[in-house]
Design an enzyme around this catalytic site. Sequence first.
Site, PDB file in Angstrom:
ATOM      1  CE1 TYR A 101     -16.899  28.692  20.718  1.00  0.00           C
ATOM      2  CE2 TYR A 101     -15.854  30.824  20.386  1.00  0.00           C
ATOM      3  CZ  TYR A 101     -16.367  29.848  21.220  1.00  0.00           C
ATOM      4  OH  TYR A 101     -16.347  30.059  22.584  1.00  0.00           O
ATOM      5  CD  GLU A 189     -19.338  28.657  23.420  1.00  0.00           C
ATOM      6  OE1 GLU A 189     -18.156  28.656  23.772  1.00  0.00           O
ATOM      7  OE2 GLU A 189     -20.111  27.705  23.657  1.00  0.00           O
TER       8      GLU A 189
END
Length: 377
Positions: A101, A189
Amino acid sequence: MKIHEYQARDLFAAYGIPVAEGDIAKTSDEALRIARRIGFPIVIKAQVLVGGRGKAGGVKVVGSEAELIAEFNRIKNLNIKGYSVDRLLIVRAIDIKKEYYLAVTIDHIKGDVVIIASGEGGVEIEETAKSHPDKIIKFYMQGEKILDEQQWMPKAAELFADLRLQRESTTLLQALLKLFFEKDCSLAEINPLVIDGQGRLIAADAKVIIDDNALFRHEDLAALRDLQYEDADELEAKDKGLSFVKLEGNVGCIVNGAGLAMGTMDAVNLMGGKPANFLDVGGSSNPQKMINAINIILRNKAIKVILINIFGGITRCDDIAVGILAALKQIKIPVPLVIRLTGTNEQQAKELLSQAGMTTFTSMRQATSKAVETANI
Ligand code: GDP
Ligand code: MN
């Protein structure tokens, strides 16, 4: 403003962040053409601006043309959290070895830009934050726009054992930061950022949110807005020069000036009420704006009262009064109005309204208290 994955991917690519080859399709014929060009296995991905798309069945790896068509049609007919799927991204499937992530966002409490990274990618970061908070790396930019690589390297080493990947991921992060700042993002993101079969880093998903207040600087991005995800009343308000945000309560608020509008919402809360909206009619004295404002507010059936709070500076109270009276002629207002006016031409305004049988307040406290009392009956 959220943009779709396929649009965010284009931004990634423009900034040198690796993404898998692919294109957008609206029909299974288009999907087939794209798949033939890039070769199987292929991933089909519903383009919807809501989280948990994978879990809802909106992401599928397929190995053949027959499977592609079947899955394309299945996904196209999905309803994901209330949204239909009209565009699907067709991309080369990555042979995923590990998922990470990586994101850049704003920490509003610290007033700083923060990099968030984790070796536990793929799943929703909120879940990791709850179950394994120790597996989340946070790095604050401390007001800087360019990453201090010396300081970041120990964090990169926590994520990747391999020195080459530490370096590659740092370069990728610099690109993500550049995109974040240049495009005025509130979020950029990558979840998951993956390592493929050849050991390369690739962004397997892309999520970008642009600050609405900066869109005037990015006409090209503003054009990407997907109206399916916008509140129709908020769009209309914007079109008519009103700043409007729908809220949960039942006290409709019409105020001039953003500061006073915020103050009015606070006052409603303090008096034990709940504002139904934020609405700033702006500084001008155009009576039509009052009509538009009342019209938009009344679409919300939860409203029990309308509180009009005007501090006359450039705005003239008598113009507001004319606007209110015109609105009353045009619109059947099914709830009581509580009006507070003070400032420029206050006296004329109060006379105009009292001739029409309406009372007004000068004190904001009294008006707010009256409005909340009316709403809470
Ligand atoms: P989201 O659920 O909406 O966040 O959709 P993602 O694009 O992040 O995909 C969800 C999951 O599908 C990923 O975490 C992967 O496990 C899997 N996935 C997505 N793309 C690929 C791919 O190219 N290859 C493989 N093998 N799996 C993928
Ligand atoms: Mn994802």
